[in-house]
Design an enzyme around this catalytic site. Structure first.
Site, mmCIF file in Angstrom:
data_model
loop_
_atom_site.group_PDB
_atom_site.id
_atom_site.type_symbol
_atom_site.label_atom_id
_atom_site.label_comp_id
_atom_site.label_asym_id
_atom_site.label_seq_id
_atom_site.Cartn_x
_atom_site.Cartn_y
_atom_site.Cartn_z
ATOM 1 N N HIS A 151 -107.079 74.226 68.547
ATOM 2 C CA HIS A 151 -108.503 73.877 68.460
ATOM 3 C C HIS A 151 -109.239 75.011 67.763
ATOM 4 O O HIS A 151 -108.900 76.178 67.935
ATOM 5 C CB HIS A 151 -109.101 73.676 69.862
ATOM 6 C CG HIS A 151 -110.382 72.918 69.833
ATOM 7 N ND1 HIS A 151 -111.585 73.524 69.587
ATOM 8 C CD2 HIS A 151 -110.647 71.600 69.968
ATOM 9 C CE1 HIS A 151 -112.539 72.613 69.607
ATOM 10 N NE2 HIS A 151 -111.998 71.434 69.825
ATOM 11 N N ASP A 171 -107.236 65.425 72.510
ATOM 12 C CA ASP A 171 -106.479 64.278 71.977
ATOM 13 C C ASP A 171 -105.058 64.198 72.500
ATOM 14 O O ASP A 171 -104.367 63.210 72.230
ATOM 15 C CB ASP A 171 -106.451 64.362 70.442
ATOM 16 C CG ASP A 171 -107.841 64.164 69.865
ATOM 17 O OD1 ASP A 171 -108.282 65.007 69.061
ATOM 18 O OD2 ASP A 171 -108.495 63.193 70.255
HETATM 19 C C1 SDX Z 1 -110.732 67.417 67.751
HETATM 20 O O1 SDX Z 1 -113.986 70.901 66.550
HETATM 21 C C2 SDX Z 1 -114.008 70.114 67.612
HETATM 22 O O2 SDX Z 1 -114.756 70.329 68.559
HETATM 23 C C3 SDX Z 1 -113.122 68.873 67.511
HETATM 24 C C4 SDX Z 1 -112.957 68.063 68.767
HETATM 25 C C5 SDX Z 1 -114.225 67.347 69.166
HETATM 26 O O3 SDX Z 1 -114.377 67.034 70.349
HETATM 27 O O4 SDX Z 1 -115.053 67.004 68.244
HETATM 28 O O5 SDX Z 1 -112.542 68.899 69.824
HETATM 29 C C6 SDX Z 1 -111.903 66.958 68.567
HETATM 30 O O6 SDX Z 1 -110.738 67.233 66.570
HETATM 31 C C7 SDX Z 1 -109.605 68.148 68.435
HETATM 32 C C8 SDX Z 1 -108.503 68.627 67.440
HETATM 33 C C9 SDX Z 1 -107.608 67.443 67.082
HETATM 34 N N1 SDX Z 1 -106.650 67.828 66.017
HETATM 35 C C10 SDX Z 1 -105.344 68.018 66.254
HETATM 36 O O7 SDX Z 1 -104.832 67.977 67.367
HETATM 37 C C11 SDX Z 1 -104.503 68.269 65.013
HETATM 38 C C12 SDX Z 1 -103.525 69.425 65.265
HETATM 39 N N2 SDX Z 1 -104.278 70.674 65.373
HETATM 40 C C13 SDX Z 1 -104.510 71.409 64.180
HETATM 41 O O8 SDX Z 1 -104.322 70.862 62.963
HETATM 42 C C14 SDX Z 1 -105.464 72.584 64.317
HETATM 43 O O9 SDX Z 1 -105.162 73.230 65.477
HETATM 44 C C15 SDX Z 1 -106.954 72.261 64.259
HETATM 45 C C16 SDX Z 1 -107.277 71.480 63.050
HETATM 46 C C17 SDX Z 1 -107.366 71.517 65.482
HETATM 47 C C18 SDX Z 1 -107.694 73.591 64.210
HETATM 48 O O10 SDX Z 1 -107.359 74.194 63.040
HETATM 49 P P1 SDX Z 1 -107.919 75.661 62.637
HETATM 50 O O11 SDX Z 1 -108.907 76.142 63.615
HETATM 51 O O12 SDX Z 1 -108.329 75.589 61.187
HETATM 52 O O13 SDX Z 1 -106.663 76.576 62.833
HETATM 53 P P2 SDX Z 1 -105.534 76.787 61.739
HETATM 54 O O14 SDX Z 1 -105.141 75.483 61.147
HETATM 55 O O15 SDX Z 1 -105.962 77.884 60.825
HETATM 56 O O16 SDX Z 1 -104.315 77.304 62.665
HETATM 57 C C19 SDX Z 1 -104.196 78.683 63.044
HETATM 58 C C20 SDX Z 1 -102.689 78.928 63.170
HETATM 59 C C21 SDX Z 1 -101.931 78.580 61.868
HETATM 60 O O17 SDX Z 1 -100.765 79.359 61.866
HETATM 61 P P3 SDX Z 1 -100.771 80.755 60.976
HETATM 62 O O18 SDX Z 1 -101.164 80.369 59.561
HETATM 63 O O19 SDX Z 1 -101.763 81.659 61.665
HETATM 64 O O20 SDX Z 1 -99.329 81.238 61.074
HETATM 65 O O21 SDX Z 1 -102.142 78.061 64.179
HETATM 66 C C22 SDX Z 1 -101.220 77.162 63.574
HETATM 67 C C23 SDX Z 1 -101.533 77.149 62.102
HETATM 68 O O22 SDX Z 1 -100.364 76.796 61.336
HETATM 69 N N3 SDX Z 1 -101.474 75.850 64.186
HETATM 70 C C24 SDX Z 1 -100.534 74.968 64.540
HETATM 71 C C25 SDX Z 1 -101.230 73.893 65.116
HETATM 72 N N4 SDX Z 1 -102.542 74.133 65.099
HETATM 73 C C26 SDX Z 1 -102.693 75.351 64.516
HETATM 74 N N5 SDX Z 1 -99.172 75.002 64.419
HETATM 75 C C27 SDX Z 1 -98.521 73.911 64.896
HETATM 76 N N6 SDX Z 1 -99.117 72.828 65.466
HETATM 77 C C28 SDX Z 1 -100.465 72.795 65.597
HETATM 78 N N7 SDX Z 1 -101.040 71.763 66.146
#
Ligand code: SDX
Length: 426
Positions: free
Chosen positions: A305, A362
């Site tokens: 998140h 989710d």
């Molecule tokens: C919602 O913003 C809100 O409030 C949203 C929400 C709401 O109520 O409106 O809460 C609802 O959208 C919840 C999120 C739903 N999405 C997912 O579950 C999709 C999977 N999660 C990700 O794609 C990710 O965690 C996000 C999009 C939710 C957040 O992305 P960020 O903040 O841009 O973080 P990032 O992508 O830069 O990740 C940081 C690190 C990375 O690794 P490094 O480059 O540091 O090595 O964490 C890793 C990412 O690769 N990472 C994951 C991961 N999520 C982040 N690795 C594996 N699986 C994951 N799910």
């Protein structure tokens, strides 16, 4: 309190603003003027506040979520979704008479113009319900042409009531279109959430009895999704609304933003992921490795998140509710065990612990929706149904606050000035 920035040998001072929960922000409104053109760059706005808001408070480190000061735990346990909608939009929990009037006004507007069928009929049965709902929400403008004169409290109230009244009908229509069921207009003798269930599931030739366990579970899920400060779709609603596009158009844009699998579309992606893991023999360790492999596009959907670097408080509530609902309904769902196995492994895995990746809203919600008989493609529509009052509240706050049009700047990295090249010289 001030903040100082040194740039190119000069010092610049900026005011620091403090929120009611002791959050601090450097107000850089005068940055370009003071420095002759300097801007900030913050991809994904990870460190950038777009507004001051009194609606929802998140503390990502401590896993706190409050709507207008009330904790999400308190509201999910004690409130009705309609009470929470009123609270988010107007700032206070309604008295009994205020709530009754609110719902009476909504019921009076819950008819959708018959002509809207023609737009719905134009979609193939296979159309994704999110595309149907965002289109129909926009189409509502044609049948409710008066744009919202925000200076008029009555206009604003009427537009809000119309949307809260008609949106659930559109959501139910999107499902019934997909299942081939004739459209249903609901039953004013039912409560708001109970009516949603009836509009979605009543068979044309049968009576529909609302199961209180299902109604209570849906009420809680809608409350948990009702607002979440400046997330992607809410920011979309505020930016679109800042051009003075109407409420319906702004909400339609928010629905489209929510559809993405990184945002609200994740609840559908989680179930598809869990089903894929089950089909593949339930080897969660294999998928944990895939999630950590930078070369592999696979992500653990429902994990991570932007704000929560601790447990998403909603995920905690939903996980417990999943056990309760499936138990009460006598539903056995093997993917709940797969989900719990993945969560356990992730919480013990250095990759996830180091990046503070926890289950988000989710991760478990789809398991409950499934148990309620809601098809996977409708999960994000259910998210939108819950988020509607939050979007409305944020749009209303932005418009009443006379916020300027949202227009970020950029750092240009393209070609410098060059002359037109005639065809024979290319
Ligand atoms: C919602 O913003 C809100 O409030 C949203 C929400 C709401 O109520 O409106 O809460 C609802 O959208 C919840 C999120 C739903 N999405 C997912 O579950 C999709 C999977 N999660 C990700 O794609 C990710 O965690 C996000 C999009 C939710 C957040 O992305 P960020 O903040 O841009 O973080 P990032 O992508 O830069 O990740 C940081 C690190 C990375 O690794 P490094 O480059 O540091 O090595 O964490 C890793 C990412 O690769 N990472 C994951 C991961 N999520 C982040 N690795 C594996 N699986 C994951 N799910």
């Amino acid at each position: 309190m001030k903040a100082k920035i040194e740039f190119d040998g000069k010092f610049y001072e900026f005011p620091v603003t403090k929120g009611s929960e002791d959050e601090y922000a450097i107000d850089i409104s005068t940055l370009r003027a003071q420095t002759g053109g300097l801007i900030t760059l913050d991809r994904g706005f990870k460190n950038t506040g777009s507004c001051e808001s009194a609606i929802t408070f998140l503390n990502g480190e401590e896993g706190i979520l409050r709507y207008r000061g009330y904790s999400i735990e308190d509201l999910a346990e004690n409130a009705s979704f309609l009470e929470v909608a009123y609270l988010l939009i107007f700032g206070e929990l309604p008295s009994e008479s205020e709530l009754n009037k609110f719902y009476d006004d909504i019921k009076a507007e819950s008819n959708v113009d018959e002509e809207m069928h023609k737009i719905l009929d134009g979609f193939p049965k296979s159309a994704h319900p999110m595309g149907v709902v965002s289109s129909l929400t926009n189409a509502l403008i044609a049948f409710n042409p008066s744009s919202v004169n925000v200076e008029s409290k009555e206009d604003m109230y009427n537009a809000i009531i119309k949307l809260l009244a008609k949106f659930p009908v559109l959501c139910a229509w999107a499902l019934r279109k997909r299942t081939g069921q004739p459209l249903d207009y609901g039953d004013d003798s039912l409560g708001y959430v109970e009516n949603v269930l009836k509009m979605m599931f009543k068979k044309a030739n049968q009576n529909y009895e609302v199961d209180p366990v299902i109604a209570s579970a849906l009420n809680k899920l809608l409350i948990l999704h009702a607002d979440h400060e400046q997330n992607c779709s809410t920011s979309t609603v505020r930016v679109v609304g800042s051009s003075h596009a109407g409420l319906f158009a702004s909400i339609s844009a928010g629905i489209s933003a929510l559809w993405g699998p990184l945002h609200g579309g994740a609840n559908q992606a989680v179930i598809e992921m869990l089903e894929g893991i089950k089909e593949d023999g339930g080897d969660t360790k294999k998928y944990m490795q895939k999630a950590k492999d930078k070369e592999d596009p696979f992500r653990l959907m429902g994990f991570g998140h932007r704000v929560y670097k601790n447990f998403d408080p909603r995920a905690r509530i939903i996980k417990k509710s999943a056990d309760d609902v499936l138990g009460n309904l006598g539903v056995e769902d093997p993917i709940l065990d797969i989900a719990k196995g993945l969560e356990k492994e992730a919480l013990e895995d250095d990759y996830f612990v180091k990046r503070k990746l926890y289950p988000n809203v989710d991760f478990y919600s789809g398991i409950i929706y499934r148990a309620l008989g809601i098809p996977t493609e409708m999960f994000t529509v259910m998210f939108a149904l819950g988020r509607l009052p939050g979007w409305i509240a944020q749009w209303r706050e932005m418009r009443l606050g006379k916020e300027p049009i949202g227009r970020p700047r950029q750092v240009y990295t393209g070609e410098k000035l060059r002359s037109y090249k005639p065809m024979d010289q290319r």
